[in-house]
Design a protein around this motif. Sequence first.
Motif, PDB file in Angstrom:
ATOM      1  N   ASP A 257     -12.808  12.809  -7.255  1.00 43.96           N
ATOM      2  CA  ASP A 257     -13.351  13.566  -6.124  1.00 43.96           C
ATOM      3  C   ASP A 257     -12.259  14.134  -5.221  1.00 43.96           C
ATOM      4  N   GLY A 258     -11.188  14.614  -5.841  1.00 43.83           N
ATOM      5  CA  GLY A 258     -10.115  15.236  -5.083  1.00 43.83           C
ATOM      6  C   GLY A 258      -9.193  14.280  -4.369  1.00 43.83           C
ATOM      7  N   LYS A 259      -9.272  12.992  -4.699  1.00 39.79           N
ATOM      8  CA  LYS A 259      -8.423  11.982  -4.060  1.00 39.79           C
ATOM      9  C   LYS A 259      -7.719  11.152  -5.128  1.00 39.79           C
ATOM     10  N   LEU A 260      -6.488  10.745  -4.840  1.00 36.47           N
ATOM     11  CA  LEU A 260      -5.804   9.796  -5.704  1.00 36.47           C
ATOM     12  C   LEU A 260      -6.291   8.388  -5.386  1.00 36.47           C
ATOM     13  N   ILE A 261      -6.593   7.635  -6.430  1.00 31.10           N
ATOM     14  CA  ILE A 261      -7.039   6.249  -6.291  1.00 31.10           C
ATOM     15  C   ILE A 261      -5.996   5.349  -6.933  1.00 31.10           C
ATOM     16  N   ALA A 262      -5.526   4.349  -6.195  1.00 31.36           N
ATOM     17  CA  ALA A 262      -4.586   3.361  -6.724  1.00 31.36           C
ATOM     18  C   ALA A 262      -5.350   2.093  -7.087  1.00 31.36           C
ATOM     19  N   ALA A 263      -5.306   1.729  -8.371  1.00 30.94           N
ATOM     20  CA  ALA A 263      -6.020   0.542  -8.849  1.00 30.94           C
ATOM     21  C   ALA A 263      -5.016  -0.438  -9.447  1.00 30.94           C
ATOM     22  N   PRO A 264      -4.540  -1.430  -8.666  1.00 33.12           N
ATOM     23  CA  PRO A 264      -3.559  -2.391  -9.166  1.00 33.12           C
ATOM     24  C   PRO A 264      -4.205  -3.441 -10.058  1.00 33.12           C
ATOM     25  N   ASN A 265      -3.378  -4.119 -10.853  1.00 35.72           N
ATOM     26  CA  ASN A 265      -3.894  -5.192 -11.699  1.00 35.72           C
ATOM     27  C   ASN A 265      -4.286  -6.417 -10.882  1.00 35.72           C
ATOM     28  N   ARG A 266      -3.816  -6.495  -9.641  1.00 37.26           N
ATOM     29  CA  ARG A 266      -4.216  -7.586  -8.751  1.00 37.26           C
ATOM     30  C   ARG A 266      -4.799  -6.969  -7.485  1.00 37.26           C
ATOM     31  N   GLY A 267      -6.044  -7.279  -7.197  1.00 37.91           N
ATOM     32  CA  GLY A 267      -6.654  -6.786  -5.977  1.00 37.91           C
ATOM     33  C   GLY A 267      -7.453  -5.516  -6.203  1.00 37.91           C
ATOM     34  N   PRO A 268      -8.275  -5.156  -5.225  1.00 36.18           N
ATOM     35  CA  PRO A 268      -9.139  -3.985  -5.350  1.00 36.18           C
ATOM     36  C   PRO A 268      -8.388  -2.680  -5.199  1.00 36.18           C
ATOM     37  N   GLN A 269      -9.055  -1.595  -5.573  1.00 33.14           N
ATOM     38  CA  GLN A 269      -8.439  -0.280  -5.518  1.00 33.14           C
ATOM     39  C   GLN A 269      -8.449   0.277  -4.101  1.00 33.14           C
ATOM     40  N   SER A 270      -7.585   1.291  -3.860  1.00 30.08           N
ATOM     41  CA  SER A 270      -7.460   1.911  -2.548  1.00 30.08           C
ATOM     42  C   SER A 270      -7.298   3.417  -2.701  1.00 30.08           C
ATOM     43  N   VAL A 271      -7.711   4.155  -1.675  1.00 37.60           N
ATOM     44  CA  VAL A 271      -7.553   5.599  -1.637  1.00 37.60           C
ATOM     45  C   VAL A 271      -6.177   5.928  -1.067  1.00 37.60           C
ATOM     46  N   LEU A 272      -5.465   6.883  -1.701  1.00 40.83           N
ATOM     47  CA  LEU A 272      -4.179   7.339  -1.204  1.00 40.83           C
ATOM     48  C   LEU A 272      -4.370   8.604  -0.374  1.00 40.83           C
ATOM     49  N   CYS A 273      -3.818   8.610   0.840  1.00 42.25           N
ATOM     50  CA  CYS A 273      -3.915   9.750   1.746  1.00 42.25           C
ATOM     51  C   CYS A 273      -2.565  10.458   1.798  1.00 42.25           C
ATOM     52  N   ALA A 274      -2.573  11.769   1.628  1.00 40.49           N
ATOM     53  CA  ALA A 274      -1.329  12.534   1.565  1.00 40.49           C
ATOM     54  C   ALA A 274      -0.795  12.867   2.948  1.00 40.49           C
ATOM     55  N   VAL A 275       0.520  12.679   3.112  1.00 44.96           N
ATOM     56  CA  VAL A 275       1.227  13.145   4.304  1.00 44.96           C
ATOM     57  C   VAL A 275       1.903  14.478   3.983  1.00 44.96           C
ATOM     58  N   ASP A 276       2.459  14.563   2.765  1.00 40.56           N
ATOM     59  CA  ASP A 276       2.967  15.811   2.219  1.00 40.56           C
ATOM     60  C   ASP A 276       2.770  15.732   0.714  1.00 40.56           C
ATOM     61  N   GLU A 277       3.460  16.555  -0.065  1.00 38.04           N
ATOM     62  CA  GLU A 277       3.197  16.608  -1.502  1.00 38.04           C
ATOM     63  C   GLU A 277       3.683  15.384  -2.269  1.00 38.04           C
ATOM     64  N   THR A 278       4.525  14.563  -1.682  1.00 41.25           N
ATOM     65  CA  THR A 278       5.037  13.385  -2.393  1.00 41.25           C
ATOM     66  C   THR A 278       4.802  12.064  -1.653  1.00 41.25           C
ATOM     67  N   HIS A 279       4.517  12.129  -0.374  1.00 38.74           N
ATOM     68  CA  HIS A 279       4.363  10.916   0.429  1.00 38.74           C
ATOM     69  C   HIS A 279       2.895  10.658   0.744  1.00 38.74           C
ATOM     70  N   PHE A 280       2.472   9.410   0.495  1.00 35.61           N
ATOM     71  CA  PHE A 280       1.085   9.022   0.721  1.00 35.61           C
ATOM     72  C   PHE A 280       1.054   7.676   1.452  1.00 35.61           C
ATOM     73  N   PHE A 281      -0.087   7.365   2.039  1.00 40.81           N
ATOM     74  CA  PHE A 281      -0.313   6.033   2.587  1.00 40.81           C
ATOM     75  C   PHE A 281      -1.712   5.589   2.206  1.00 40.81           C
ATOM     76  N   LEU A 282      -1.937   4.275   2.198  1.00 42.32           N
ATOM     77  CA  LEU A 282      -3.254   3.759   1.866  1.00 42.32           C
ATOM     78  C   LEU A 282      -4.227   4.061   2.996  1.00 42.32           C
ATOM     79  N   LYS A 283      -5.415   4.473   2.648  1.00 43.36           N
ATOM     80  CA  LYS A 283      -6.422   4.768   3.650  1.00 43.36           C
ATOM     81  C   LYS A 283      -6.655   3.548   4.532  1.00 43.36           C
ATOM     82  N   GLY A 284      -6.474   3.730   5.834  1.00 43.84           N
ATOM     83  CA  GLY A 284      -6.672   2.638   6.781  1.00 43.84           C
ATOM     84  C   GLY A 284      -5.461   1.753   6.968  1.00 43.84           C
ATOM     85  N   GLU A 285      -4.384   2.014   6.216  1.00 44.83           N
ATOM     86  CA  GLU A 285      -3.190   1.157   6.317  1.00 44.83           C
ATOM     87  C   GLU A 285      -1.942   2.030   6.295  1.00 44.83           C
ATOM     88  N   GLU A 286      -1.573   2.519   7.454  1.00 48.53           N
ATOM     89  CA  GLU A 286      -0.491   3.491   7.553  1.00 48.53           C
ATOM     90  C   GLU A 286       0.869   2.922   7.167  1.00 48.53           C
TER      91      GLU A 286
END
Length: 415
Positions: free
Chosen positions: A359-388
Amino acid sequence: MKRILFLFLLTWTSATAQNIPAELDTLMSAYKDFRGTALVARGGTVLLKKGYGNQENTIYQIASVTKTFTATAILKLAERGRLSLQDKLSKYYPDYPKGDSITIQHLLTHTSGIYNYTMNREFMETAAGQPATEEQMLALFKDKPLDFSPGTGWNYSNSGYMLLGYIIQKVTGITYQEALRKYLFDPEDMHDSGFDFAGLNAPLKASSDLPLVDSSVSYAAGSIYSTVGDLYKWHQLLQRQTSVMEPAYTPFKGNYGYGWIIDTVFGHKSVSHSGGIWGFRSNFARVPADDICIVMLSNTETPLLETITRKIFAILYHQPYQLPGNKKEITLGATVLQKYVGTYEAKERGLVVEIRLEDGKLIAAPNRGPQSVLCAVDETHFFLKGEEDFEVIFVAGEKLIINNNGKTAIALKIN
């Protein structure tokens, strides 16, 4: 002059101590996406015990924080001579493949090499909500090849802790749940703690929008439910068990001991464990030498808990920190995001992360723990949604750099 200086320091210390509860509450309130309950205590005094969107006595699944209980039960049985950490797995399961080379210590420290059954996505997505027998659970990993020769590597394995729970049953002659109630819960009046969260009928039971994992599936690796109050009682018990717990707080391989992650916060040795299960997240962090206990429980899959915990430590040790709200998310096109899709591995952390585009968003799904949405700051830098403070940096589509509150790991693209 000395008396004046002493009075000034005494007044300043008192004022600082009085301000800390308010400062903690301000920090917690600044995280608008946090829904859960927090407790902070130091030196026997509870500085904060409050629900944010929930009640202070809400009951949550604590997921892998369960491992601190399982490990302690094993250590207490060893102290009483009921078992040895050097016991071979074959002593309890004579037909277990390579059981003569796997010890209880290997199971405790995630160095057994046994396949982690929660990596079986098909099982977790289709059958984890149904009751399972010991035989059914063993079948998920018993005949899988070892990830490495026992003792030579490290890989987080819920399967190892499942086996520890079954060993506790074999040694005590009662169920794992009965053993923990008898030896750990009941002596500390932990009456809001238990195991079958799906079957729990309590007015303060936390709700979840996701299906629940059956307690026979999470079992000794992650089935306990509790409250921040009961987990503070758990901390107090552990503070009294210094001789039993000292080896648990010693890193065996990497930074993992016996059911605890060992680290430092602002120069002080900390022990902690986090947890994640469908719909719930938890973090239990302590500095035993300073009698500090931080409990964070949430009935959302928020990635915030470890970052908030770090900032709570900053408040307690009078160190600088930042309130959230500074980073702004931008929208990137699918062409830019697609080049980051793939699987990345940080071998030194035993971490594998799948990056998906949904849905137009990068999703990070680690082998340990639940997945998170990645929010873009620029074309290469992201932060986890809700966790700057949790940053992800993509480098030429070949690797990603993970910076979690100052802790950095590099994961190479493997697929």
